[in-house]
Design a protein around this motif. Structure first.
Motif, PDB file in Angstrom:
ATOM      1  N   ASP A   1      45.228  30.784  24.469  1.00 24.66           N
ATOM      2  CA  ASP A   1      44.657  29.637  25.246  1.00 24.66           C
ATOM      3  C   ASP A   1      43.649  28.905  24.076  1.00 24.66           C
ATOM      4  OD1 ASP A   1      42.787  27.937  26.748  1.00 24.66           O
ATOM      5  OD2 ASP A   1      42.958  28.996  28.576  1.00 24.66           O
TER       6      ASP A   1
ATOM      7  N   THR B   1      39.925  28.551  25.530  1.00 29.61           N
ATOM      8  CA  THR B   1      39.029  29.688  25.590  1.00 29.61           C
ATOM      9  C   THR B   1      39.084  30.729  24.552  1.00 29.61           C
ATOM     10  OG1 THR B   1      40.784  30.922  26.849  1.00 29.61           O
ATOM     11  CG2 THR B   1      39.256  29.411  28.153  1.00 29.61           C
TER      12      THR B   1
ATOM     13  N   ASN C   1      41.319  33.005  24.740  1.00 34.19           N
ATOM     14  CA  ASN C   1      41.859  34.072  25.377  1.00 34.19           C
ATOM     15  C   ASN C   1      43.462  34.437  24.921  1.00 34.19           C
ATOM     16  OD1 ASN C   1      39.528  34.665  26.946  1.00 34.19           O
ATOM     17  ND2 ASN C   1      40.241  33.593  28.592  1.00 34.19           N
TER      18      ASN C   1
ATOM     19  N   PHE D   1      47.074  36.377  25.657  1.00 30.87           N
ATOM     20  CA  PHE D   1      47.893  36.741  26.802  1.00 30.87           C
ATOM     21  C   PHE D   1      48.990  37.537  26.319  1.00 30.87           C
ATOM     22  CE2 PHE D   1      45.276  33.404  28.231  1.00 30.87           C
ATOM     23  CZ  PHE D   1      44.862  33.790  29.525  1.00 30.87           C
TER      24      PHE D   1
ATOM     25  N   GLN E   1      45.437  40.056  29.827  1.00 27.02           N
ATOM     26  CA  GLN E   1      44.519  38.991  29.110  1.00 27.02           C
ATOM     27  C   GLN E   1      43.479  39.690  28.408  1.00 27.02           C
ATOM     28  OE1 GLN E   1      42.819  35.611  31.292  1.00 27.02           O
ATOM     29  NE2 GLN E   1      40.857  36.308  30.580  1.00 27.02           N
ATOM     30  N   VAL E   2      42.946  39.084  27.101  1.00 36.29           N
ATOM     31  CA  VAL E   2      41.930  39.929  26.232  1.00 36.29           C
ATOM     32  C   VAL E   2      41.160  38.605  25.911  1.00 36.29           C
ATOM     33  CG1 VAL E   2      41.400  41.167  24.295  1.00 36.29           C
ATOM     34  CG2 VAL E   2      43.346  41.899  25.607  1.00 36.29           C
ATOM     35  N   THR E   3      39.921  38.898  26.164  1.00 36.85           N
ATOM     36  CA  THR E   3      39.001  37.641  25.745  1.00 36.85           C
ATOM     37  C   THR E   3      38.663  38.164  24.233  1.00 36.85           C
ATOM     38  OG1 THR E   3      36.984  39.128  26.135  1.00 36.85           O
ATOM     39  CG2 THR E   3      38.034  37.726  28.019  1.00 36.85           C
ATOM     40  N   PRO E   4      38.258  36.929  23.531  1.00 35.76           N
ATOM     41  CA  PRO E   4      37.791  37.012  22.227  1.00 35.76           C
ATOM     42  C   PRO E   4      36.684  38.071  21.962  1.00 35.76           C
ATOM     43  CG  PRO E   4      37.770  34.690  22.716  1.00 35.76           C
ATOM     44  CD  PRO E   4      37.768  35.463  24.150  1.00 35.76           C
TER      45      PRO E   4
ATOM     46  N   GLU F   1      39.558  43.136  28.364  1.00 37.00           N
ATOM     47  CA  GLU F   1      40.991  43.256  28.837  1.00 37.00           C
ATOM     48  C   GLU F   1      41.053  43.144  30.474  1.00 37.00           C
ATOM     49  OE1 GLU F   1      45.081  45.779  28.868  1.00 37.00           O
ATOM     50  OE2 GLU F   1      43.005  46.499  29.499  1.00 37.00           O
ATOM     51  N   THR F   2      41.798  42.289  31.044  1.00 35.19           N
ATOM     52  CA  THR F   2      42.287  42.150  32.371  1.00 35.19           C
ATOM     53  C   THR F   2      43.535  42.046  32.530  1.00 35.19           C
ATOM     54  OG1 THR F   2      40.179  40.522  32.570  1.00 35.19           O
ATOM     55  CG2 THR F   2      41.955  40.652  34.302  1.00 35.19           C
TER      56      THR F   2
END
Length: 81
Positions: A24, A27, A29, A31, A47-50, A54-55
Motif C-alpha cells: 500500500d 501507508t 503496509n 500484504f 499485513q505487516v506495517t513498516p 503483523e496482523t
C-alpha cells in the motif's frame, strides 16, 4: 536487508510465505499470503506495517471453501467503492 517479521514464532502465525507481496503506497503496509500455518493450518492472508507489526487478516481452513494453502497466490490491492 531489513527483517520486519519472522513467521512461525507464534503458533497461530502463518508459515512459509512464498508468493509475492503487495504494498500500500499510502501507508507502506505490506500484504501477502503464507502456504501453511494459522489457526486453520492451511495458510493466512497477512499485513505487516513498516514498523513490523503483523496482523492476520484471514485464516484458510481445511474445508477449502475459500481456498487453502496459497502457494503462488499473492494478494491484489483495490479500492473500495
Amino acid at each position: 536487508e531489513i527483517i520486519l517479521h519472522n513467521f512461525g514464532a507464534d503458533p497461530t502465525d502463518g508459515i512459509d510465505p512464498y508468493a509475492g507481496l503487495a504494498i500500500d503506497k499510502t501507508t507502506g503496509n505490506l500484504f501477502g499470503t503464507t502456504n501453511q500455518g494459522g489457526t486453520g493450518l492451511f495458510g493466512v492472508v497477512y499485513q505487516v506495517t513498516p514498523g513490523g507489526i503483523e496482523t492476520i487478516l484471514h485464516n484458510f481452513v481445511a474445508d477449502g471453501v475459500d481456498g487453502r494453502s496459497p502457494y503462488f497466490s499473492g494478494v491484489v490491492l483495490g479500492k473500495r467503492a
